[in-house]
Design an enzyme around this catalytic site. Sequence first.
Site, PDB file in Angstrom:
ATOM      1  N   ARG A 131      84.328 112.338  53.011  1.00 31.52           N
ATOM      2  CA  ARG A 131      82.858 112.358  52.947  1.00 31.52           C
ATOM      3  C   ARG A 131      82.227 111.016  52.584  1.00 31.52           C
ATOM      4  NH1 ARG A 131      80.216 115.057  49.804  1.00 31.52           N
ATOM      5  NH2 ARG A 131      78.502 115.542  51.202  1.00 31.52           N
ATOM      6  N   CYS A 181      94.808 102.363  54.862  1.00 33.92           N
ATOM      7  CA  CYS A 181      94.611 101.041  55.451  1.00 33.92           C
ATOM      8  C   CYS A 181      93.221 100.925  56.060  1.00 33.92           C
ATOM      9  CB  CYS A 181      95.684 100.788  56.507  1.00 33.92           C
ATOM     10  SG  CYS A 181      97.310 100.941  55.800  1.00 33.92           S
TER      11      CYS A 181
END
Length: 488
Positions: A355, A386
């Site tokens: 979110r 990453c």
Amino acid sequence: MAHNPLAPEWLSSPADANTLAAGLWPQSARRTDGGAISIAGVSATELAAQFGTPLYVVDEADARTRATELRTAFDTEFARVGTTVKVYYAAKAFLSTEVARWMVDAGLNIDVCSGGELAVALAAGVQPARLGFHGNNKSLAEIDDATRVGVGTIIIDSAVEIARVAAAAGRHGTVQNVRLRVNSGVHAHTHDFLATSHEDQKFGVVFEDAPVLVAAIRAEPSLNFLGLHCHIGSQIFGVDGFAESASRLLSLHAELLVDGPVPELNLGGGFGIAYLSTDDPSPIADLAAGLADIVAAECGRRGIPVPVIAIEPGRVIIGPAGVTLYEVGTTKPVQIGQHSRLYVSVDGGMSDNIRPALYGADYSVRVAGRVSAAEPVLVRLAGKHCESGDIVVDADYLPGDITPGDLVMVPATGAYCWSMASNYNYLGRPAVVAVSDGAARVIVRGETIEDLLARDAGVSTGSTTGLGSTTDARTTDGLTENMKESNR
Ligand SMILES: Cc1ncc(COP(=O)(O)O)c(C=O)c1O
């Protein structure tokens, strides 16, 4: 202390960075004598030791109570204006068979929006008649299944679905209850709403097209028109957006009554919750009272009976009942001019809570395994993925002695975190644990490395990873020790 300009305006350094802000946490959350956060009598340290981290934790009594209180508030307020309410729990917020049963126990129906959600609800033993089926692009197979098992209502989202649902119901010899999702032109988010005359979005049909489409529904002998549906947005704190939308919908509803019955009106979900201590959503009882007044007034003005009202809340029931527990792996101070921010990286991130990256959503965080008198420092809680946008909590203050190995807890993660979780970077999705009366149990097990490899067609039978992912190595949550140690 002077405001750190790296912090947002609303966030100042607290006198005590151990405090659990009112309204953000499950009702049972507190500090134990040893300083750890406990939920329903189970401490964060016990949870981490037993189930590993990251871990979703749901306070069962909290979720059940919110569901019951919401239904009671709406029942009471709408009884006052002479009608009844059907509450559908929006399963997209969080769905497992256990949670589906909690909702049914509380007298709620369930709103699903895919064949997968339908399957979970049915596996939970939910009576099909209690289900609503949504979606802007339901597949033919989903429509066929839904009509065959006898879901209570299908929410038609486009003109082409009318014939599809009618044909499927006809094939199965049933008369399918349907609603028509319309765009009322009202968009709401938190404090504000915006009312437009035309909509440019994928859900629902154009408001002005509704009479023709309802006539088409009514012309199908295998369909029964229940009424209009509208969902105006999410994280709505006040009643104004609902009021505007209800007023517009009831004008259309009144128009449709001229040619046949329209027994119900579905106002959707979207009731907001507090993610930050500065958030102040209206209490559910006030929203229920406000909505009942508006619906009654609008019906009175038009001289029409007050229809049965349906609503579809998700977040407000399950969001505050859930927290996520992480372990800190690294900390890294970043100096920007005269000011600094401490990056605290945890063993999860955007794969268990998308979110913040998806919507810029804000959360808060607390050290969960202990309390500390150290001076609070501004932190940013980062994940291990990453992606530089892999941030769980953009800004909060934690005790300055926070260190690798500390447990941290993020509140208000019960909705749209687990349900939107991914396997990005091949992290297994964490287990979900329900806590109740001092005991914790897994309601959805975490994914193992074996789960992650299971769908890869290139993995040959019997090949091993050397990561120790054997059944013997599993703990009660189904995670391997090695996975807890090295992969999470
Ligand atoms: C049609 C519909 N109903 C209900 C909901 C539930 O919203 P919330 O969880 O914000 O109450 C949503 C959420 O997107 C929705 O799209």
